[in-house]
Design a protein around this motif. Structure first.
Motif, PDB file in Angstrom:
ATOM      1  N   VAL A 220       0.844  -1.202   0.000  1.00  0.00           N
ATOM      2  CA  VAL A 220       0.000   0.000   0.000  1.00  0.00           C
ATOM      3  C   VAL A 220       0.875   1.247   0.000  1.00  0.00           C
ATOM      4  N   GLY A 221       0.249   2.341  -0.346  1.00  0.00           N
ATOM      5  CA  GLY A 221       0.973   3.608  -0.337  1.00  0.00           C
ATOM      6  C   GLY A 221       0.290   4.590  -1.262  1.00  0.00           C
ATOM      7  N   PRO A 222       0.720   5.836  -1.250  1.00  0.00           N
ATOM      8  CA  PRO A 222       0.087   6.828  -2.125  1.00  0.00           C
ATOM      9  C   PRO A 222       0.413   6.533  -3.588  1.00  0.00           C
ATOM     10  N   PRO A 223      -0.369   7.073  -4.503  1.00  0.00           N
ATOM     11  CA  PRO A 223      -0.110   6.855  -5.923  1.00  0.00           C
ATOM     12  C   PRO A 223       1.298   7.320  -6.284  1.00  0.00           C
ATOM     13  N   LEU A 253      -3.475  -6.508  -8.245  1.00  0.00           N
ATOM     14  CA  LEU A 253      -2.605  -7.449  -8.940  1.00  0.00           C
ATOM     15  C   LEU A 253      -1.865  -8.258  -7.909  1.00  0.00           C
ATOM     16  N   GLN A 254      -1.681  -9.526  -8.178  1.00  0.00           N
ATOM     17  CA  GLN A 254      -0.891 -10.275  -7.226  1.00  0.00           C
ATOM     18  C   GLN A 254       0.117 -11.186  -7.876  1.00  0.00           C
ATOM     19  N   GLU A 255       1.147 -11.486  -7.133  1.00  0.00           N
ATOM     20  CA  GLU A 255       2.277 -12.245  -7.635  1.00  0.00           C
ATOM     21  C   GLU A 255       2.804 -13.070  -6.477  1.00  0.00           C
ATOM     22  N   THR A 256       3.091 -14.342  -6.748  1.00  0.00           N
ATOM     23  CA  THR A 256       3.677 -15.145  -5.688  1.00  0.00           C
ATOM     24  C   THR A 256       5.186 -15.131  -5.851  1.00  0.00           C
ATOM     25  N   VAL A 257       5.882 -14.745  -4.818  1.00  0.00           N
ATOM     26  CA  VAL A 257       7.342 -14.764  -4.877  1.00  0.00           C
ATOM     27  C   VAL A 257       7.863 -15.712  -3.819  1.00  0.00           C
ATOM     28  N   CYS A 258       8.976 -16.338  -4.124  1.00  0.00           N
ATOM     29  CA  CYS A 258       9.551 -17.296  -3.198  1.00  0.00           C
ATOM     30  C   CYS A 258      10.883 -16.745  -2.712  1.00  0.00           C
ATOM     31  N   ILE A 259      10.962 -16.477  -1.425  1.00  0.00           N
ATOM     32  CA  ILE A 259      12.186 -15.938  -0.844  1.00  0.00           C
ATOM     33  C   ILE A 259      12.807 -16.982   0.059  1.00  0.00           C
ATOM     34  N   GLU A 260      13.899 -17.565  -0.392  1.00  0.00           N
ATOM     35  CA  GLU A 260      14.577 -18.615   0.372  1.00  0.00           C
ATOM     36  C   GLU A 260      13.601 -19.652   0.917  1.00  0.00           C
ATOM     37  N   GLY A 261      12.774 -20.174   0.063  1.00  0.00           N
ATOM     38  CA  GLY A 261      11.876 -21.251   0.456  1.00  0.00           C
ATOM     39  C   GLY A 261      10.593 -20.789   1.116  1.00  0.00           C
ATOM     40  N   VAL A 262      10.449 -19.500   1.325  1.00  0.00           N
ATOM     41  CA  VAL A 262       9.217 -19.002   1.932  1.00  0.00           C
ATOM     42  C   VAL A 262       8.366 -18.356   0.854  1.00  0.00           C
ATOM     43  N   GLU A 263       7.139 -18.811   0.740  1.00  0.00           N
ATOM     44  CA  GLU A 263       6.285 -18.261  -0.284  1.00  0.00           C
ATOM     45  C   GLU A 263       5.573 -17.011   0.232  1.00  0.00           C
ATOM     46  N   LEU A 264       5.585 -15.995  -0.582  1.00  0.00           N
ATOM     47  CA  LEU A 264       4.889 -14.767  -0.237  1.00  0.00           C
ATOM     48  C   LEU A 264       3.924 -14.441  -1.350  1.00  0.00           C
ATOM     49  N   MET A 265       2.700 -14.144  -0.995  1.00  0.00           N
ATOM     50  CA  MET A 265       1.781 -13.662  -2.006  1.00  0.00           C
ATOM     51  C   MET A 265       1.783 -12.151  -1.894  1.00  0.00           C
ATOM     52  N   LEU A 266       2.313 -11.489  -2.901  1.00  0.00           N
ATOM     53  CA  LEU A 266       2.389 -10.038  -2.875  1.00  0.00           C
ATOM     54  C   LEU A 266       1.207  -9.474  -3.644  1.00  0.00           C
ATOM     55  N   VAL A 267       0.486  -8.579  -3.022  1.00  0.00           N
ATOM     56  CA  VAL A 267      -0.672  -7.980  -3.661  1.00  0.00           C
ATOM     57  C   VAL A 267      -0.424  -6.499  -3.847  1.00  0.00           C
ATOM     58  N   ASP A 268      -0.528  -6.048  -5.077  1.00  0.00           N
ATOM     59  CA  ASP A 268      -0.355  -4.625  -5.378  1.00  0.00           C
ATOM     60  C   ASP A 268      -1.735  -3.977  -5.385  1.00  0.00           C
ATOM     61  N   THR A 269      -1.804  -2.783  -4.883  1.00  0.00           N
ATOM     62  CA  THR A 269      -3.114  -2.146  -4.800  1.00  0.00           C
ATOM     63  C   THR A 269      -3.079  -0.764  -5.419  1.00  0.00           C
ATOM     64  N   ALA A 270      -4.245  -0.231  -5.658  1.00  0.00           N
ATOM     65  CA  ALA A 270      -4.348   1.138  -6.134  1.00  0.00           C
ATOM     66  C   ALA A 270      -3.859   2.057  -5.024  1.00  0.00           C
ATOM     67  N   GLY A 271      -3.355   3.221  -5.412  1.00  0.00           N
ATOM     68  CA  GLY A 271      -2.863   4.173  -4.419  1.00  0.00           C
ATOM     69  C   GLY A 271      -3.961   4.621  -3.469  1.00  0.00           C
ATOM     70  N   ARG A 285     -11.300   0.564  -2.607  1.00  0.00           N
ATOM     71  CA  ARG A 285     -12.165  -0.261  -1.766  1.00  0.00           C
ATOM     72  C   ARG A 285     -11.593  -1.685  -1.698  1.00  0.00           C
ATOM     73  N   ARG A 286     -11.108  -2.148  -2.858  1.00  0.00           N
ATOM     74  CA  ARG A 286     -10.508  -3.486  -2.886  1.00  0.00           C
ATOM     75  C   ARG A 286      -9.227  -3.524  -2.068  1.00  0.00           C
ATOM     76  N   ALA A 287      -8.468  -2.440  -2.139  1.00  0.00           N
ATOM     77  CA  ALA A 287      -7.221  -2.379  -1.369  1.00  0.00           C
ATOM     78  C   ALA A 287      -7.533  -2.570   0.111  1.00  0.00           C
ATOM     79  N   ARG A 288      -8.570  -1.910   0.583  1.00  0.00           N
ATOM     80  CA  ARG A 288      -8.931  -2.040   1.995  1.00  0.00           C
ATOM     81  C   ARG A 288      -9.413  -3.459   2.317  1.00  0.00           C
ATOM     82  N   GLY A 289     -10.111  -4.076   1.361  1.00  0.00           N
ATOM     83  CA  GLY A 289     -10.541  -5.460   1.541  1.00  0.00           C
ATOM     84  C   GLY A 289      -9.342  -6.394   1.661  1.00  0.00           C
ATOM     85  N   GLU A 290      -8.336  -6.156   0.792  1.00  0.00           N
ATOM     86  CA  GLU A 290      -7.118  -6.974   0.847  1.00  0.00           C
ATOM     87  C   GLU A 290      -6.410  -6.786   2.183  1.00  0.00           C
ATOM     88  N   LEU A 291      -6.375  -5.555   2.651  1.00  0.00           N
ATOM     89  CA  LEU A 291      -5.684  -5.263   3.906  1.00  0.00           C
ATOM     90  C   LEU A 291      -6.349  -5.975   5.086  1.00  0.00           C
TER      91      LEU A 291
END
Ligand code: GDP
Ligand code: ZN
Length: 443
Positions: A220-223, A253-271, A285-291
């Protein structure tokens, strides 16, 4: 135990492969296997045979017979190992059906193993996790749970609890005596020890749960702070749309990244900002739902306006269990002075990203992140049951402090039930269908 029918399924993955296996389980497994292999099958012996049906040779391969109860399901099991062409396997399966077998439901082999007492519930779930394991570490963790390490720890706590319950129920029968003369002090000591074990197990289980499900991290963060650029930099692909126009990331948008064997689901949100644009408002509104569902918020601000960025994020991240603050675009300023909790990064140059990965790994696994090698795979269901057991235990202790022995005994029973639901030793019928139906067919 009621008589069961005989089930059959292709046990190997769909598609062509060197070897494919059709598995049979149930009272007629041997007879059906022998009919197709056209010979008698000795237990635990690999017979090289031709598979025949209606006078036609379907393939040649190995037939293996495992006699009950020394088999995966605890029933008679036959495995027909043929060449892995989908057509051959389908014909073999058809032959099994023609001889009276029925198509197995998803997870039915493992369900039978559970019903026959070959596996407990947590172990059965570990089978599914092992099959689905995305990397070696997750596979090892599933293997450990399957070997019963997790179940053993749950069972040890359940046993200790049972002991206290017996003690407590016995004391009820001497209700005229003060608790201390009945060993009330010891009761407290034991409950202390149980709670400590439970705490340790909850921490390990939560790590295992994250190992299995991955950590749900929301950016999350400002635009224009560089959220999408950071997602791309961490994921190593150009997935999110990066543009100069503030407010372009309108969807989630989301992307699964693997950091040293740990899976992270990273979700990008609108500003996050006030906006009149309907599409952008929907994105927020979706960003807040994800949060609301996030394990972790990655709060991204522009290094040139950290305070303004913090203000824009405001209370949106309240209630998220952990927050990682990043000041992006550090390539644009010399030696920025930042608050201690903010990491300087640059999505453009990659500066600071290693530190971000290290922090993410720590946040995913806890400070004790090396302990991941001792973790076992676990599910939300397990964590919840353990948390419930701890809550009941704490209530029981409060009741004991007031010498409400009967109430304490009831709380202890509930704590015990919560633990029993993990391994399935306590009646948990409603759980079964749910758990096994999530398996794939042939397992
Ligand atoms: P978002 O709206 O927060 O997702 O921001 P974007 O990722 O779309 O980036 C907005 C603009 O900032 C784009 O022009 C990026 O190229 C630029 N940008 C992103 N990260 C950096 C960085 O670390 N350094 C510099 N100099 N520019 C960046
Ligand atoms: Zn964006």
């Amino acid at each position: 135990m009621s008589p069961r029918d005989t089930i059959a399924a292709i046990a190997t993955a769909a598609g062509s492969a060197g070897v494919g296996i059709v598995r049979l389980s149930g009272p007629r497994a041997r007879a059906i296997g022998e009919a197709i292999a056209d010979r008698r099958l000795a237990p635990r012996h690999a017979h090289h045979v031709r598979f025949v049906h209606r006078g036609e040779v379907l393939d040649d391969g190995l037939a293996l017979y495992f006699a009950a109860p020394a088999s995966y399901t605890g029933e008679d099991v036959v495995e027909l190992q043929a060449h892995g062409s989908p057509a051959v396997l389908a014909q073999l399966l058809e032959a099994c059906f023609a001889h009276g077998a029925r198509a197995a439901r998803p997870g039915e082999f493992t369900e039978r193993a559970f019903l026959e007492g070959r596996l407990d519930l947590a172990q059965a779930e570990a089978v599914a996790d092992l099959i689905a394991a995305s990397d070696a570490r997750a596979a090892r963790a599933a293997r450990r749970a399957l070997d019963g390490e997790f179940s053993e720890r749950v069972e040890a706590i359940a046993q200790a609890l049972l002991h206290v319950r017996v003690h407590c129920e016995a004391a009820i029968d001497f209700a005229d005596e003060p608790l201390d003369t009945l060993g009330g002090g010891e009761l407290h000591t034991r409950l202390d020890a149980i709670e400590q074990d439970l705490d340790a197990l909850i921490a390990a289980t939560e790590r295992g749960r994250r190992l299995r499900d991955g950590l749900h991290a929301v950016i999350v963060g400002p635009p224009n702070a560089g959220k999408s650029s950071l997602l791309n930099a961490l994921a190593g692909v150009d997935r999110a749309i990066v543009t100069d126009i503030a407010g372009t990331t309108r969807d989630v948008l989301q992307e699964t990244v693997c950091i040293e064997g740990v899976e992270l689901m990273l979700v990008d949100t609108a500003g996050l900002r006030e906006s009149g644009d309907a599409i952008e408002r929907e994105g927020m509104r979706r960003a807040r739902g994800e949060l609301a569902r996030a394990d972790l918020a990655i709060a991204v601000v522009d290094v040139r306006d950290v305070e303004g960025g913090r203000a824009a994020i405001g209370d949106a991240i309240d209630g998220v269990p952990a927050v990682l603050w990043l000041a992006n675009k550090c390539d644009l300023v010399d030696a920025p002075t930042l608050p201690a909790d903010v990491l300087a990064v640059s999505a453009a140059t990659g500066e600071g990203l290693d530190a971000v990965r290290g922090r993410l790994r720590e946040l995913a696994l806890g400070p004790d992140s090396d302990a991941v090698d001792g973790a076992f795979t676990a599910r939300t269901r397990h964590v919840q049951a353990l948390l419930q057991a701890r809550e009941e235990l704490q209530r029981a202790r409060a009741q004991l402090a007031h010498e409400h022995l009967d109430l304490a005994a009831e709380q202890l029973r509930r704590a015990h039930d919560a633990l029993g639901a993990i391994t399935g030793r306590v009646d948990a019928d409603a759980l079964l269908g749910h758990i096994f139906s999530s398996f794939c067919i042939g397992k």
